[in-house]
Design an enzyme around this catalytic site. Structure first.
Site, PDB file in Angstrom:
ATOM      1  N   TYR A  33       0.830  -1.205   0.000  1.00  0.00           N
ATOM      2  CA  TYR A  33       0.000   0.000   0.000  1.00  0.00           C
ATOM      3  C   TYR A  33       0.858   1.246   0.000  1.00  0.00           C
ATOM      4  O   TYR A  33       2.076   1.188   0.206  1.00  0.00           O
ATOM      5  CB  TYR A  33      -0.947  -0.001   1.207  1.00  0.00           C
ATOM      6  CG  TYR A  33      -0.285   0.338   2.528  1.00  0.00           C
ATOM      7  CD1 TYR A  33       0.533  -0.565   3.180  1.00  0.00           C
ATOM      8  CD2 TYR A  33      -0.489   1.581   3.125  1.00  0.00           C
ATOM      9  CE1 TYR A  33       1.134  -0.245   4.392  1.00  0.00           C
ATOM     10  CE2 TYR A  33       0.105   1.911   4.336  1.00  0.00           C
ATOM     11  CZ  TYR A  33       0.917   1.000   4.961  1.00  0.00           C
ATOM     12  OH  TYR A  33       1.519   1.315   6.151  1.00  0.00           O
ATOM     13  N   GLU A 180      12.191   2.560  14.201  1.00  0.00           N
ATOM     14  CA  GLU A 180      11.259   3.595  13.716  1.00  0.00           C
ATOM     15  C   GLU A 180      10.000   3.518  14.553  1.00  0.00           C
ATOM     16  O   GLU A 180       9.895   2.704  15.474  1.00  0.00           O
ATOM     17  CB  GLU A 180      10.952   3.398  12.220  1.00  0.00           C
ATOM     18  CG  GLU A 180      10.269   2.077  11.912  1.00  0.00           C
ATOM     19  CD  GLU A 180       9.975   1.861  10.422  1.00  0.00           C
ATOM     20  OE1 GLU A 180       9.831   2.831   9.669  1.00  0.00           O
ATOM     21  OE2 GLU A 180       9.883   0.683  10.038  1.00  0.00           O
ATOM     22  N   LEU A 205      11.091   1.363   7.058  1.00  0.00           N
ATOM     23  CA  LEU A 205      10.504   1.793   5.796  1.00  0.00           C
ATOM     24  C   LEU A 205      11.207   3.065   5.340  1.00  0.00           C
ATOM     25  O   LEU A 205      11.459   3.963   6.154  1.00  0.00           O
ATOM     26  CB  LEU A 205       9.007   2.072   5.989  1.00  0.00           C
ATOM     27  CG  LEU A 205       8.293   2.426   4.698  1.00  0.00           C
ATOM     28  CD1 LEU A 205       8.083   1.183   3.831  1.00  0.00           C
ATOM     29  CD2 LEU A 205       6.965   3.105   4.965  1.00  0.00           C
TER      30      LEU A 205
HETATM   31  N1  PDD Z   1       2.856   5.134   7.409  1.00  0.00           N
HETATM   32  N2  PDD Z   1       7.490   3.839   8.899  1.00  0.00           N
HETATM   33  C1  PDD Z   1       6.367   3.112   8.874  1.00  0.00           C
HETATM   34  C2  PDD Z   1       6.357   1.772   9.537  1.00  0.00           C
HETATM   35  C3  PDD Z   1       5.218   3.612   8.229  1.00  0.00           C
HETATM   36  O1  PDD Z   1       4.086   2.881   8.197  1.00  0.00           O
HETATM   37  C4  PDD Z   1       5.261   4.899   7.624  1.00  0.00           C
HETATM   38  C5  PDD Z   1       4.080   5.465   6.909  1.00  0.00           C
HETATM   39  C6  PDD Z   1       6.460   5.623   7.706  1.00  0.00           C
HETATM   40  C7  PDD Z   1       6.610   6.986   7.063  1.00  0.00           C
HETATM   41  O2  PDD Z   1       6.548   6.914   5.670  1.00  0.00           O
HETATM   42  P1  PDD Z   1       6.052   8.143   4.779  1.00  0.00           P
HETATM   43  O3  PDD Z   1       6.852   9.314   5.187  1.00  0.00           O
HETATM   44  O4  PDD Z   1       6.300   7.717   3.391  1.00  0.00           O
HETATM   45  O5  PDD Z   1       4.567   8.348   5.087  1.00  0.00           O
HETATM   46  C8  PDD Z   1       7.554   5.059   8.330  1.00  0.00           C
HETATM   47  C9  PDD Z   1       1.658   5.507   6.694  1.00  0.00           C
HETATM   48  C10 PDD Z   1       1.422   6.985   6.674  1.00  0.00           C
HETATM   49  C11 PDD Z   1       0.487   4.712   7.221  1.00  0.00           C
HETATM   50  O6  PDD Z   1       0.651   3.517   7.395  1.00  0.00           O
HETATM   51  O7  PDD Z   1      -0.601   5.268   7.422  1.00  0.00           O
END
Ligand code: PDD
Length: 283
Positions: A33, A180, A205
């Site tokens: 996703y 994280e 991630l």
């Molecule tokens: N989450 N680490 C994890 C485990 C994440 O699920 C996310 C994003 C991030 C940050 O990634 P980004 O900057 O690309 O949003 C880091 C999304 C927002 C979610 O699951 O809703």
């Protein structure tokens, strides 16, 4: 206002939008996703999100017949049809519908679902006062670089944070290093003003926000050090913050019961937040 979803080639009202009970996403969490921010009706950082999607798909050996151009049209259409000005688009691709069997089915078409919604403005207190995080052991698998819909450890971690009255849970590995957050990347600012966030590997991630914030920091001549940091270092840092599409740059002022720095959002975090906000708005 009626909300519209895209499901496998069709735009449908939410109430009618559905996938089959033998969708492999439903049975195996066999899918990936993306969550993309919408700012002033525009998809923010679309290309890096689609790059990461391609990578997740390829790591799971999933092939979609949909071109990047066609997908971008669907994403924009869903934003428009749902009248989203500021919010998010959610995009999910699963391996498709097949009789339940762990191995890949021989012929099966990827299921694609896209939804979008406006997000209420975040409470001002989050930015002005900062947030608290709690720590939990990182019990996830060894491919956290794939944006998989299999999120059970992340869900358990976020629930723990919620029950503790905290904003987020930071996950800590066996060597006491922060990997994280449950849905965010973790950062600290050391006493020299350097930014520290874990390097990209299979333990985290590759956040699109992380990348944008790192670039903005370097343009400000700030030193960015990508390496693991321990919980002890985080507690002793002068500032801490977290980043994600939905949380932007959010100051962290307390880790468990330990205050970070002065216990208020620090100047480096605030400057980065403003820069990132301008970046999102295309300014
Ligand atoms: N989450 N680490 C994890 C485990 C994440 O699920 C996310 C994003 C991030 C940050 O990634 P980004 O900057 O690309 O949003 C880091 C999304 C927002 C979610 O699951 O809703």
């Amino acid at each position: 206002m009626s909300r519209i979803a895209y499901v496998n080639g069709r735009y449908a009202p939410f109430a009618d939008a559905a996938v089959h009970i033998e969708d492999r996403g439903y049975q195996f969490a066999d899918g990936v996703y993306e969550v993309i921010a919408v700012r002033d009706g525009r998809l923010a950082d679309l290309e890096p999100h689609l790059d990461r999607l391609d990578r997740s798909l390829s790591e799971l050996r999933m092939e979609t017949a949909m071109s990047r151009g066609a997908l971008a049209v669907v994403l924009e259409e869903i934003v428009w049809r749902n009248r989203v000005a500021n919010g998010i688009v959610y995009l999910q691709m699963t391996r498709g519908v097949a009789r339940r069997d762990h191995a890949f089915p021989d012929d099966c078409r990827i299921s694609i679902v896209v939804t979008a919604r406006n997000a209420p403005p975040r409470p001002a207190a989050i930015v002005e006062r900062g947030v608290r995080v709690v720590t939990v052991p990182d019990i996830r698998w060894k491919r956290c670089d794939i944006k998989s819909i299999s999120l059970l450890p992340n869900i358990l971690a976020k629930q723990k944070a919620k029950e503790a009255g905290a904003y987020e849970a930071w996950m800590v590995d066996e060597d006491d290093r922060v990997t994280e957050g449950s849905s965010t990347n973790a950062w600290i600012v050391d006493r020299a003003g350097d930014l520290i966030t874990r390097h990209l590997d299979n333990a985290i991630l590759a956040g699109v926000t992380r990348m944008a914030v790192g670039d903005l920091a370097m343009k400000q001549q700030r030193r960015l050090v990508e390496r693991p940091f321990t919980l002890g270092e985080a507690e002793a840092a002068s500032e801490a913050f977290l980043t994600s599409t939905t949380s932007s740059v959010t100051p962290v002022v307390q880790i468990n019961d330990v205050q970070v720095g002065a216990g208020v959002p620090g100047p480096v975090t605030q400057a980065l937040r403003n820069l990132y906000d301008a970046h999102l708005s295309g300014r």
